[in-house]
Design a protein around this motif. Sequence first.
Motif, PDB file in Angstrom:
ATOM      1  N   GLY A  40      42.902  37.627  36.633  1.00  0.00           N
ATOM      2  CA  GLY A  40      41.524  37.175  36.757  1.00  0.00           C
ATOM      3  C   GLY A  40      41.105  37.014  38.213  1.00  0.00           C
ATOM      4  N   LEU A  41      42.017  36.549  39.045  1.00  0.00           N
ATOM      5  CA  LEU A  41      41.715  36.411  40.473  1.00  0.00           C
ATOM      6  C   LEU A  41      41.510  37.781  41.124  1.00  0.00           C
ATOM      7  CD1 LEU A  41      44.179  33.525  41.419  1.00  0.00           C
ATOM      8  CD2 LEU A  41      41.681  33.390  41.171  1.00  0.00           C
ATOM      9  N   VAL A  42      42.338  38.752  40.732  1.00  0.00           N
ATOM     10  CA  VAL A  42      42.156  40.117  41.246  1.00  0.00           C
ATOM     11  C   VAL A  42      40.826  40.665  40.734  1.00  0.00           C
ATOM     12  CG1 VAL A  42      43.032  42.490  41.227  1.00  0.00           C
ATOM     13  CG2 VAL A  42      44.630  40.574  41.485  1.00  0.00           C
ATOM     14  N   TRP A  43      40.549  40.484  39.446  1.00  0.00           N
ATOM     15  CA  TRP A  43      39.288  40.950  38.847  1.00  0.00           C
ATOM     16  C   TRP A  43      38.087  40.391  39.624  1.00  0.00           C
ATOM     17  CZ3 TRP A  43      35.488  37.909  36.513  1.00  0.00           C
ATOM     18  CH2 TRP A  43      34.481  38.611  35.846  1.00  0.00           C
ATOM     19  N   ARG A  44      38.145  39.107  39.930  1.00  0.00           N
ATOM     20  CA  ARG A  44      37.048  38.456  40.650  1.00  0.00           C
ATOM     21  C   ARG A  44      36.880  39.020  42.054  1.00  0.00           C
ATOM     22  NH1 ARG A  44      37.245  32.262  41.877  1.00  0.00           N
ATOM     23  NH2 ARG A  44      35.522  32.258  43.332  1.00  0.00           N
ATOM     24  N   ARG A  45      37.980  39.354  42.665  1.00  0.00           N
ATOM     25  CA  ARG A  45      37.951  39.867  44.037  1.00  0.00           C
ATOM     26  C   ARG A  45      37.394  41.296  44.109  1.00  0.00           C
ATOM     27  NH1 ARG A  45      43.072  39.642  48.048  1.00  0.00           N
ATOM     28  NH2 ARG A  45      41.899  39.905  49.966  1.00  0.00           N
ATOM     29  N   LEU A  46      37.475  42.027  43.027  1.00  0.00           N
ATOM     30  CA  LEU A  46      37.032  43.427  42.994  1.00  0.00           C
ATOM     31  C   LEU A  46      35.576  43.539  42.525  1.00  0.00           C
ATOM     32  CD1 LEU A  46      40.225  44.951  41.355  1.00  0.00           C
ATOM     33  CD2 LEU A  46      39.466  45.306  43.714  1.00  0.00           C
ATOM     34  N   ALA A  47      34.711  42.749  43.066  1.00  0.00           N
ATOM     35  CA  ALA A  47      33.329  42.591  42.595  1.00  0.00           C
ATOM     36  C   ALA A  47      32.616  43.879  42.177  1.00  0.00           C
ATOM     37  CB  ALA A  47      32.512  41.858  43.644  1.00  0.00           C
ATOM     38  N   ASP A  48      32.470  44.853  43.050  1.00  0.00           N
ATOM     39  CA  ASP A  48      31.707  46.067  42.727  1.00  0.00           C
ATOM     40  C   ASP A  48      32.595  47.289  42.593  1.00  0.00           C
ATOM     41  OD1 ASP A  48      29.308  44.678  42.824  1.00  0.00           O
ATOM     42  OD2 ASP A  48      29.172  44.906  45.002  1.00  0.00           O
ATOM     43  N   ASP A  49      33.823  47.079  42.245  1.00  0.00           N
ATOM     44  CA  ASP A  49      34.814  48.147  42.216  1.00  0.00           C
ATOM     45  C   ASP A  49      35.084  48.567  40.765  1.00  0.00           C
ATOM     46  OD1 ASP A  49      37.230  49.626  42.342  1.00  0.00           O
ATOM     47  OD2 ASP A  49      37.768  48.605  44.202  1.00  0.00           O
ATOM     48  N   PRO A  50      35.090  49.869  40.463  1.00  0.00           N
ATOM     49  CA  PRO A  50      35.413  50.305  39.094  1.00  0.00           C
ATOM     50  C   PRO A  50      36.809  49.859  38.635  1.00  0.00           C
ATOM     51  CG  PRO A  50      34.565  52.142  40.397  1.00  0.00           C
ATOM     52  CD  PRO A  50      34.731  50.993  41.334  1.00  0.00           C
ATOM     53  N   LEU A  51      37.706  49.612  39.582  1.00  0.00           N
ATOM     54  CA  LEU A  51      39.055  49.142  39.263  1.00  0.00           C
ATOM     55  C   LEU A  51      39.012  47.779  38.562  1.00  0.00           C
ATOM     56  CD1 LEU A  51      42.037  49.776  39.558  1.00  0.00           C
ATOM     57  CD2 LEU A  51      41.985  48.675  41.792  1.00  0.00           C
ATOM     58  N   ARG A  52      37.889  47.120  38.694  1.00  0.00           N
ATOM     59  CA  ARG A  52      37.704  45.820  38.059  1.00  0.00           C
ATOM     60  C   ARG A  52      37.884  45.914  36.541  1.00  0.00           C
ATOM     61  NH1 ARG A  52      32.569  41.782  38.142  1.00  0.00           N
ATOM     62  NH2 ARG A  52      33.792  39.966  38.678  1.00  0.00           N
ATOM     63  N   ILE A  53      37.552  47.044  35.963  1.00  0.00           N
ATOM     64  CA  ILE A  53      37.706  47.252  34.510  1.00  0.00           C
ATOM     65  C   ILE A  53      39.167  47.073  34.109  1.00  0.00           C
ATOM     66  CG2 ILE A  53      37.554  48.958  32.643  1.00  0.00           C
ATOM     67  CD1 ILE A  53      35.168  50.180  34.232  1.00  0.00           C
ATOM     68  N   PHE A  54      40.074  47.694  34.863  1.00  0.00           N
ATOM     69  CA  PHE A  54      41.511  47.604  34.568  1.00  0.00           C
ATOM     70  C   PHE A  54      41.975  46.151  34.577  1.00  0.00           C
ATOM     71  CE2 PHE A  54      45.893  47.474  36.342  1.00  0.00           C
ATOM     72  CZ  PHE A  54      46.564  48.016  35.255  1.00  0.00           C
ATOM     73  N   TRP A  55      41.620  45.425  35.632  1.00  0.00           N
ATOM     74  CA  TRP A  55      42.070  44.044  35.748  1.00  0.00           C
ATOM     75  C   TRP A  55      41.359  43.146  34.740  1.00  0.00           C
ATOM     76  CZ3 TRP A  55      46.436  42.716  37.991  1.00  0.00           C
ATOM     77  CH2 TRP A  55      47.016  43.643  38.835  1.00  0.00           C
ATOM     78  N   GLY A  56      40.140  43.474  34.373  1.00  0.00           N
ATOM     79  CA  GLY A  56      39.432  42.720  33.336  1.00  0.00           C
ATOM     80  C   GLY A  56      40.087  42.896  31.971  1.00  0.00           C
ATOM     81  N   VAL A  57      40.504  44.127  31.678  1.00  0.00           N
ATOM     82  CA  VAL A  57      41.227  44.387  30.422  1.00  0.00           C
ATOM     83  C   VAL A  57      42.510  43.569  30.393  1.00  0.00           C
ATOM     84  CG1 VAL A  57      42.545  46.153  29.165  1.00  0.00           C
ATOM     85  CG2 VAL A  57      40.236  46.666  29.975  1.00  0.00           C
ATOM     86  N   LEU A  58      43.215  43.522  31.526  1.00  0.00           N
ATOM     87  CA  LEU A  58      44.443  42.724  31.592  1.00  0.00           C
ATOM     88  C   LEU A  58      44.166  41.249  31.314  1.00  0.00           C
ATOM     89  CD1 LEU A  58      46.423  44.222  34.612  1.00  0.00           C
ATOM     90  CD2 LEU A  58      47.025  44.300  32.198  1.00  0.00           C
ATOM     91  N   VAL A  59      43.099  40.708  31.904  1.00  0.00           N
ATOM     92  CA  VAL A  59      42.762  39.289  31.696  1.00  0.00           C
ATOM     93  C   VAL A  59      42.574  39.012  30.208  1.00  0.00           C
ATOM     94  CG1 VAL A  59      41.029  37.490  32.086  1.00  0.00           C
ATOM     95  CG2 VAL A  59      41.718  38.977  33.969  1.00  0.00           C
ATOM     96  N   VAL A  60      41.731  39.793  29.559  1.00  0.00           N
ATOM     97  CA  VAL A  60      41.414  39.564  28.143  1.00  0.00           C
ATOM     98  C   VAL A  60      42.660  39.751  27.271  1.00  0.00           C
ATOM     99  CG1 VAL A  60      40.057  40.421  26.189  1.00  0.00           C
ATOM    100  CG2 VAL A  60      38.985  40.158  28.436  1.00  0.00           C
TER     101      VAL A  60
END
Length: 194
Positions: A40-60
């Motif tokens: 979740g911390l990585v997801w938050r840090r990747l604000a406008d990055d498409p990579l955010r999807i990967f880390w968001g999936v991991l969080v959920v």
Amino acid sequence: MTVFELRSCVARQWSPQIGDPELTGWVTVLAYAVAALLSGLVWRRLADDPLRIFWGVLVVLLAFLAVNKQLDLQTVLTEAGKCLSRAQGWYDDRRVVQVAFIGTLLIVLLMAMGVLMAVLRGRIAQNALALAGLILVLGFVMLRAVSIHNVDQILGGASLGLSNNFLLENAGLVLIALNALWLLRRPHGRLRPR
């Protein structure tokens, strides 16, 4: 079979309770929670990055699996299937349905991995540990879902004084957490490819 009859049938076999009350069970729940928090911390840090999807999936996924570890929610699905198959008269042919269900789940997982690989395109190296950890965790979940007798015997065995079950499940979580920590230690602008 009505919804009320199904709920009553399932309730005879499953009730909400702690599914793995031993220390290793709680350590695994904590490992899921820590890996989810770091993701979740990585997801938050990747604000406008498409990579955010990967880390968001991991969080959920990790948060769900942390809860599932102790509530054993897949048992509800299994028991509902048993109740329906008995009520509808196809219990003796349930192996065909089980294989179809597992095959469908595998196809969905492979498609999801394809999407995640597209998201990671050009950035697999910096997310390789998390990807390997995700594959380990999903592989473990699939092995547990299949519940083949020989596989259950291997997972139920021990190595290094700990159950293979515990080692396999937590190995993936450690890889995800290590990758997240590595990314979080990098300067903010260095998370993007050059």
